[in-house]
Design a protein around this motif. Structure first.
Motif, short mmCIF file in Angstrom:
data_model
loop_
_atom_site.label_atom_id
_atom_site.label_comp_id
_atom_site.label_asym_id
_atom_site.label_seq_id
_atom_site.Cartn_x
_atom_site.Cartn_y
_atom_site.Cartn_z
N VAL A 137 -0.42 11.91 -2.66
CA VAL A 137 -1.50 11.42 -1.79
C VAL A 137 -1.11 11.63 -0.33
CG1 VAL A 137 -2.74 9.38 -1.02
CG2 VAL A 137 -2.36 9.75 -3.46
N SER A 188 2.35 7.40 -6.36
CA SER A 188 1.52 8.59 -6.55
C SER A 188 2.35 9.86 -6.37
CB SER A 188 0.34 8.59 -5.58
OG SER A 188 0.74 8.95 -4.27
N HIS A 189 3.30 9.84 -5.42
CA HIS A 189 4.16 11.02 -5.22
C HIS A 189 5.04 11.25 -6.44
CE1 HIS A 189 2.64 10.85 -1.25
NE2 HIS A 189 3.44 9.91 -0.80
N SER A 246 0.83 -1.21 0.00
CA SER A 246 0.00 0.00 0.00
C SER A 246 0.86 1.25 0.00
CB SER A 246 -0.93 -0.01 1.22
OG SER A 246 -1.86 -1.07 1.15
N ARG A 247 1.94 1.24 0.76
CA ARG A 247 2.82 2.42 0.80
C ARG A 247 3.56 2.59 -0.53
NH1 ARG A 247 0.10 2.07 4.32
NH2 ARG A 247 -1.00 3.32 2.77
N ASP A 273 1.40 4.52 -2.64
CA ASP A 273 1.53 5.94 -2.29
C ASP A 273 2.80 6.53 -2.89
OD1 ASP A 273 -0.78 5.67 -0.83
OD2 ASP A 273 0.23 5.50 1.11
#
Length: 351
Positions: free
Chosen positions: A223, A193-194, A186-187, A190
């Motif tokens: 995010v 997304s960055h 999950s990270r 993220d």
């Protein structure tokens, strides 16, 4: 320029889940997406039907159309939108032409055989792709290289997780490691997304001599506003928990043992490659430095996880072996004998 609300209403009448903001080029989700989600995500979305009820700042609220998390009112609103869409389709043609635009294909518009969201859009057929900023770049751009490598890392971590789940069904207990891997994947989403939402670091020619640190300092824009240090510290805590039960590491170990442990070593090497792909973006000031820190710490976590798997499966760790001196002598002797044998053959008389 067309009004945003008009664009949104037109998209809803077409049953579309998104539209492109003409002012920014960004893709915006319609109310339909938020209704299908079922609750306010708290990110202050433009067309949130829930009145931003879960936005952290209580002073930021709007009049809701439906109650967040209420399936009944949400379904009523979805039914209303569907009726409006069907009425639009039943409108008579004007001058022999339909007053609606040709339905788009792909993505949130669905495909030829389904109205559900499909993964293909065709927008990347010319070798470009779109960042979360709305900017289109070549697919071999450094940002997409980093995103692709982080995506690959997430996938190989998924393979490791699948191995753990299969092994646990045969009574091997890996503790909290399977759950930690779900958090890691999950990270990594993220982190992607960055990377996909880089901060602009372009300057005008007139400003080249200005020494303005604010222009070059990274401003988190992905995010959640950036990768929080808590996630990095969590990796360190997990490393500590596993290490406490493992034998003291005194020598280099080979990336083998159980198949599960070997897979974690593959994850570790992909993680290092992902880190190398992110470094240039951080150096350019367009990517969150904490993303690089997280991936760096993750490689240590994956190394420890590999050792942990061998430990849980009672497999011994295989240490690196130095070449022994007698082995070198044996190789040299064999080479000399081979050389002498060739010389003897070359000097022997022909029959």
């Amino acid at each position: 320029m067309q009004d945003i609300e008009d664009l949104h209403q037109h998209a809803l009448l077409q049953g579309s889940k998104s539209y492109v903001d003409p002012a920014t080029g960004f893709t915006c989700f319609t109310e339909l997406v938020h209704l299908q989600r079922g609750k306010c995500c708290g990110n202050q979305c433009r067309h949130c039907p829930y009145g931003w009820s879960n936005v952290p700042n209580p002073s930021i609220r709007r009049t809701p159309k439906v109650q967040s998390g209420d399936p009944g009112s949400i379904q009523l609103r979805l039914d209303e939108l569907e009726r409006n869409r069907q009425l639009q389709q039943q409108q008579p043609q004007v001058n022999g032409k339909s007053n609606g635009k040709k339905k788009k294909k792909g993505g949130t518009h669905g495909g030829r055989l389904t109205d559900k969201n499909v993964p293909y859009t065709g927008t990347g057929d010319k070798g470009t792709s779109q960042l979360l900023t709305g900017e289109r770049r070549s697919k071999n751009d450094a940002a997409f290289e980093a995103m692709g490598t982080v995506d690959e890392l997430c996938s190989v971590v998924g393979v490791a997780h699948a191995f753990l789940v299969e092994r646990q069904s045969t009574s091997v207990d890996y503790g909290d490691l399977p759950e930690w891997l779900l958090q890691v994947m999950s990270r990594l989403f993220d982190a992607g997304s960055h990377i996909a939402k880089p901060v602009s670091n372009h300057h005008d020619d007139d400003d080249e001599d200005d020494d303005d640190d604010a222009d070059t300092k990274f401003k988190a824009d992905g995010v959640g506003g950036g990768m929080h240090m808590d996630h990095i510290e969590a990796l360190e805590d997990w490393i500590d928990i596993m290490t406490e039960s493992l034998p003291e590491l005194r020598n280099f170990i080979l990336p083998t043992g159980s198949v599960t442990a070997a897979q974690f070593h593959v994850c570790r090497t992909v993680c290092r490659r992902a880190e190398r792909s992110v470094v240039p973006l951080v150096n350019d000031g367009v990517c969150d430095p904490n993303v690089m820190k997280y991936i760096n710490r993750l490689s240590d976590f994956l190394f420890t996880a590999a050792r942990w798997c061998n430990y849980c499966q009672n497999n011994p760790e295989i240490e690196y072996r130095r070449p022994e001196r007698r082995d070198k002598q044996r190789v040299a002797t064999a080479r000399d004998l081979n050389k002498n044998g060739n010389n003897n053959n070359s000097n022997s008389p022909s029959s």
